[in-house]
Design a protein around this motif. Structure first.
Motif, PDB file in Angstrom:
ATOM      1  N   GLU A 191       0.642   4.079  -3.097  1.00  0.00           N
ATOM      2  CA  GLU A 191       0.611   5.234  -3.010  1.00  0.00           C
ATOM      3  C   GLU A 191       1.484   5.852  -3.568  1.00  0.00           C
ATOM      4  O   GLU A 191       1.163   7.575  -4.217  1.00  0.00           O
ATOM      5  CB  GLU A 191       0.900   5.284  -1.545  1.00  0.00           C
TER       6      GLU A 191
ATOM      7  N   THR B  18      -8.435  -1.765  -3.827  1.00  0.00           N
ATOM      8  CA  THR B  18      -7.446  -2.881  -2.784  1.00  0.00           C
ATOM      9  C   THR B  18      -8.194  -3.670  -2.543  1.00  0.00           C
ATOM     10  O   THR B  18      -9.534  -3.371  -1.935  1.00  0.00           O
ATOM     11  CB  THR B  18      -6.974  -1.823  -2.070  1.00  0.00           C
TER      12      THR B  18
ATOM     13  N   THR C 292       0.914  -1.196   0.093  1.00  0.00           N
ATOM     14  CA  THR C 292       0.082   0.264   0.203  1.00  0.00           C
ATOM     15  C   THR C 292       0.700   1.336   0.010  1.00  0.00           C
ATOM     16  O   THR C 292       0.712   2.209  -0.587  1.00  0.00           O
ATOM     17  CB  THR C 292      -0.709  -0.045   1.337  1.00  0.00           C
TER      18      THR C 292
ATOM     19  N   LEU D  64      -4.620   4.906  -0.281  1.00  0.00           N
ATOM     20  CA  LEU D  64      -3.973   5.398  -1.742  1.00  0.00           C
ATOM     21  C   LEU D  64      -4.845   5.974  -2.236  1.00  0.00           C
ATOM     22  O   LEU D  64      -4.764   6.874  -2.595  1.00  0.00           O
ATOM     23  CB  LEU D  64      -4.973   4.243  -1.935  1.00  0.00           C
TER      24      LEU D  64
ATOM     25  N   VAL E 284      -9.455   5.297  -6.182  1.00  0.00           N
ATOM     26  CA  VAL E 284      -9.513   4.191  -5.488  1.00  0.00           C
ATOM     27  C   VAL E 284     -11.104   3.704  -4.958  1.00  0.00           C
ATOM     28  O   VAL E 284     -12.135   4.119  -5.068  1.00  0.00           O
ATOM     29  CB  VAL E 284      -9.139   4.853  -4.906  1.00  0.00           C
TER      30      VAL E 284
END
Lengths: 125, 264
Positions: free
Chosen positions: B49, B66, B45, B78, B85
């Motif tokens: 990001e 995700t 993650t 994110l 997202v």
């Protein structure tokens, strides 16, 4: 543990095939599982029994045939069993051009239908 | 009726069919999917990001999906990048499947999106078996996880088009043996590129975006030895790669996570 998803996929396909063939039930399902398929046969066996419940596949025996992973080096024509963990580099020339010949199989080979006890012999296949 | 019937069907045929359909649908709209696999806590993650932020600053239309068993924490992190997202809660399932992913993309994936990053459930076992229709499969391992990770999870590392080492800033503290790790990766996946990254220092950040953009522009990703093998997708080989099934469906052979011929 994705063996449950794998078992469910097996049961779904065999159940559909049993319906297509007009089978009353399934006695045995034979699977081919490669060394590198990422599936644990014991876990699959356990999940298979659960996944079968309430389907035509219920009561069937799951038979798993392991497949050894083998690779071949194209440039020098060496062939070897890659082992576990696998070694996919050529043991002779360490060069590129290696191909895996077997070991990733995850396939339903065949299915044995169960006899229908109450059906007269001439109606059986 | 014969009591034993040959089926010779790939167990994951349905997932593979869905993955192929999704890859084709994404290619038709000019989008490439990147599947990110790692164990929990490896830093997927954090790196994603950083990569999403970089993509936004460079004007590359990206999106991320995700997957976790629970919580929306990763989506919140994110989303700070400004990219669209979506959090998928698998409700206990240990991996994503292609049809599941297609369902989540339907009606959500922005039309302009060129790169879709899919952060799979943190798990190096189960997600390895499921093609999600991606054109680039990336496996990540942090320096704190040990050099033998590729040998312990050979299917995950063996099917990677790209391997990223994360938390490289901790390498010295973790006494990470880079040469041993690389040798272990090469053993299960000869020729795959290994890139060292640190989301904290920024080292190696951008490599993932660059590799994904290259695939989008038509570059062929690394083809792992393991992906080219017959893995029971349909019938025995020697039939010219295609075989008519009794049910009228056709299945192609030899496809793995990197279906080079199908990338845009």
């Amino acid at each position: 543990m994705h063996e449950m998803s794998i078992a469910a996929a097996v049961v779904e396909q065999v159940d559909a095939a049993a319906r297509d063939h007009g089978a009353a039930g399934v006695a045995r399902v034979r699977l081919r599982v490669g060394e590198l398929a990422g599936v644990v046969p014991q876990a699959l066996d356990f999940c298979f029994e659960l996944a079968c419940a309430g389907t035509l596949v219920e009561g069937a025996v799951l038979h798993t045939e392991p497949v050894t992973a083998r690779a071949r080096c194209r440039p020098c024509d060496t062939e070897w069993a890659v082992g576990m963990p696998p070694d996919l580099c050529c043991p002779s020339c360490s060069g590129g051009g290696v191909e895996l010949l077997s070991g990733r199989e995850l396939q339903i080979l065949d299915v044995e239908w169960a006899e229908r006890p109450d059906v007269p012999a001439e109606q059986k296949g | 009726m014969c009591r034993t019937v040959d089926l010779r069907q790939a167990v994951l045929a349905r997932n593979d069919d869905s993955a192929r359909e999704l890859r084709a649908a994404l290619a038709a709209r000019g989008t490439v999917a990147v599947n990110l696999l790692s164990s929990p806590g490896s830093g997927k993650t954090a790196l994603l990001e950083a990569e999403l932020g970089l993509a936004r600053r460079r004007g590359v239309p990206v999106a991320a999906l995700t997957a976790d068993l629970a919580t929306e924490n990763d989506a919140r992190r994110l989303a700070r990048s400004g990219a669209p997202v979506k959090q998928v809660l698998t409700d206990g399932l240990c991996h994503l499947e292609a049809r599941m992913l297609a369902g989540h993309l339907d009606g959500w994936l922005p039309q302009e999106c060129r790169l879709l990053f899919v952060e799979n459930v943190g798990n190096l076992v189960c997600p390895a078996s499921y093609d999600l229709g991606e054109s680039l499969r990336v496996v990540l391992a942090s320096v704190t996880e040990g050099e033998d990770k590729p040998l312990k999870y050979p299917t995950a590392f063996g099917l990677a088009n790209l391997v990223l080492v994360t938390k490289a800033d901790l390498a010295a503290a973790a006494e990470f043996d880079e040469a041993a790790f690389t040798a272990n990766v090469r053993r299960v996946n000869p020729g795959v590129e290994v890139v060292h990254t640190s989301a904290r220092t920024g080292d190696g950040v951008g490599a993932l975006l660059e590799r994904a953009l290259a695939v989008l522009e038509g570059a062929e990703p690394h083809r792992p030895v393991m992906s080219a093998a017959p893995h029971g997708h349909g019938h025995d080989h020697g039939d010219g790669g295609r075989h008519e099934h009794g049910d009228g469906h056709r299945h192609e052979h030899g496809h793995g996570p990197a279906v080079v011929g199908e990338t845009p």
